[in-house]
Design a protein around this motif. Structure first.
Motif, short mmCIF file in Angstrom:
data_model
loop_
_atom_site.label_atom_id
_atom_site.label_comp_id
_atom_site.label_asym_id
_atom_site.label_seq_id
_atom_site.Cartn_x
_atom_site.Cartn_y
_atom_site.Cartn_z
N CYS A 17 3.29 2.85 -1.63
CA CYS A 17 2.98 3.32 -2.98
C CYS A 17 2.24 4.65 -2.83
CB CYS A 17 2.12 2.30 -3.71
SG CYS A 17 2.92 0.68 -3.79
N TYR A 19 -0.40 5.96 -4.00
CA TYR A 19 -1.87 6.03 -3.98
C TYR A 19 -2.48 5.27 -2.81
CZ TYR A 19 -1.15 1.38 -5.84
OH TYR A 19 -0.73 0.09 -5.99
N PHE A 22 -4.25 1.70 2.28
CA PHE A 22 -4.44 0.49 3.09
C PHE A 22 -3.60 0.61 4.35
CE2 PHE A 22 -4.74 -1.41 -1.30
CZ PHE A 22 -6.12 -1.47 -1.28
N GLY A 57 -2.68 -7.83 2.51
CA GLY A 57 -1.88 -6.82 3.16
C GLY A 57 -2.09 -5.45 2.57
N ASN A 92 3.61 -9.72 -4.05
CA ASN A 92 4.08 -8.64 -4.91
C ASN A 92 5.27 -9.15 -5.71
OD1 ASN A 92 2.19 -6.74 -4.39
ND2 ASN A 92 3.42 -5.55 -2.95
S1 SF4 Z 1 -0.34 -2.34 0.45
FE1 SF4 Z 1 0.07 -2.62 -1.74
S2 SF4 Z 1 -0.46 -0.65 -2.62
FE2 SF4 Z 1 -0.19 -0.31 -0.42
S3 SF4 Z 1 1.95 0.29 -0.13
FE3 SF4 Z 1 1.83 -1.90 0.10
S4 SF4 Z 1 2.31 -2.74 -1.92
FE4 SF4 Z 1 1.76 -0.58 -2.21
#
Ligand code: SF4
Length: 368
Positions: A17, A19, A22, A57, A92
């Motif tokens: 994503c 933003y 992680f 995750g 998700n």
């Molecule tokens: S951890 Fe969550 S926010 Fe980050 S890329 Fe994966 S689905 Fe998207």
């Protein structure tokens, strides 16, 4: 030895994503070999028992039913998980399925945390989420229909183009599904992410984001959700126990790359490098930090202040840390004098107006 929390990191996503900072990578092809690697790491800590489990995750729902069963079955061989009171998996919407929820249930998972983020197509697409609003609602309903009584939804405040009208619609629809818990995060532009490198012109300003957050707080607390932590809301008795343990300064073990642990008064973190971890998952602890008691007292005060209802009790700090808590308590008094904290008896809480600007307060406590 009983440690309160076990965190298992699942570092794979279909695609990043815009933003996200992680530790996750778009390599679902590695999932199969990841599970035995993670279980090898778990053997290092054989025999521990835990009260909460959190599979986060990344996108743990990419595990699918069979791998999820194998993973939890394997963890049960290393650990005593018979006393678990809460076990969460992050899901998700695009990889949610009846089979996955059934496997989760059979494996003893009793809490589902769903990455909804928004129920506006435009907002989801603007940050590169790969699901749509219908999939999100479907996932919540599917989990509820299968008997999960602890469902949480993540929501992001400050998405490109978001207004109170669209955010209100998202929150209202989520409440209607009956979710017991909501995590409401403010979007932040993390260095190096595509969103930070080219922020869209319709990104709400800081003031607009603060207003959206404030209205969300009023809306959710008006619908019987307790604002129990800066970003978290729960119906009474449905707070996330795993995270409560973090915020109360408790001990936990984290498995997987980039996972952090707080064990036997030490904090350490696994290397955030999947290929290196895959080669040798047991020898890769970085940054072992033995905390001195004064720093520990400051950290615990800071973490506990995140708990808006509970706050931090100076009497408890004194009992736990003795004289090492004194400078911290003096700092809490000084912040109270400046109107940043509220004091009630020996308990201190974040002043409601400071909830969104708490970082400088926490920095003062850690630096005292
Ligand atoms: S951890 Fe969550 S926010 Fe980050 S890329 Fe994966 S689905 Fe998207």
């Amino acid at each position: 030895l009983t440690v309160k929390g076990l965190y298992v990191h699942f570092p794979f996503c279909v695609r990043k994503c815009r933003y996200c900072d992680f530790y996750s990578i778009p390599r679902p092809d590695l999932i199969e070999s990841y599970i035995p690697t993670l279980l090898r790491e778990s053997h290092e800590y054989n025999g521990l028992s835990f009260q909460t489990l959190y599979i986060g995750g990344g996108t743990p729902s990419l595990l699918g039913a069979d791998h999820l069963r194998n993973l939890i079955g394997g963890l049960r061989e290393s650990f005593d998980l018979s006393g678990l009171v809460e076990s969460t998996i992050e899901v998700n919407p695009d990889s949610a399925s009846r089979e996955l929820f059934e496997a989760a249930k059979e494996s003893g998972i009793n809490r589902i945390s769903i990455g909804v983020q928004s129920l506006s197509d435009d907002e989801l697409q603007s940050v590169g989420r790969i699901h749509n609003p219908e999939q999100a609602i479907k996932a919540i309903k599917q989990a509820a229909n299968l008997g999960f009584e602890r469902i949480s939804a993540d929501v992001i405040v400050g998405l490109p183009g978001q207004t109170w009208k669209t955010l209100h619609k998202t929150l209202e629809a989520l409440i209607e599904t009956g979710v017991q818990h909501l995590s409401v995060y403010c979007l932040s532009l993390e260095e190096g992410t595509p969103l930070a490198l080219s922020p869209p012109p319709n990104l709400p300003s800081d003031d607009e984001q603060a207003e959206l957050f404030g209205r969300s707080v009023a809306f959710l607390t008006g619908h019987s959700y307790v604002h129990y932590e800066i970003s978290n809301f729960a119906q009474k008795g449905c707070e996330c126990l795993h995270n409560l343990n973090y915020w109360r300064g408790g001990e936990y073990l984290g498995l997987g790359p980039a996972a952090a642990s707080h064990l036997k008064s030490k904090r350490f973190k696994n290397t955030a490098d999947l290929p290196v971890y895959m080669k040798n998952p047991t020898a890769l602890v970085e940054g072992v930090e033995q905390l001195d008691p004064r720093r520990k007292a400051a950290e615990e005060a800071m973490l506990r202040l995140r708990l808006l209802e509970e706050g931090v009790d100076a009497a408890e700090l004194n009992t736990k840390f003795g004289g090492d808590a004194s400078p911290v308590i003096m700092q809490l008094d000084s912040l109270t004098g400046k109107g940043m904290l509220l004091a009630c008896g020996s308990r201190y809480k974040l002043a409601p107006a400071m909830v969104l600007t708490s970082n400088p307060i926490f920095a003062e406590i850690i630096g005292c």
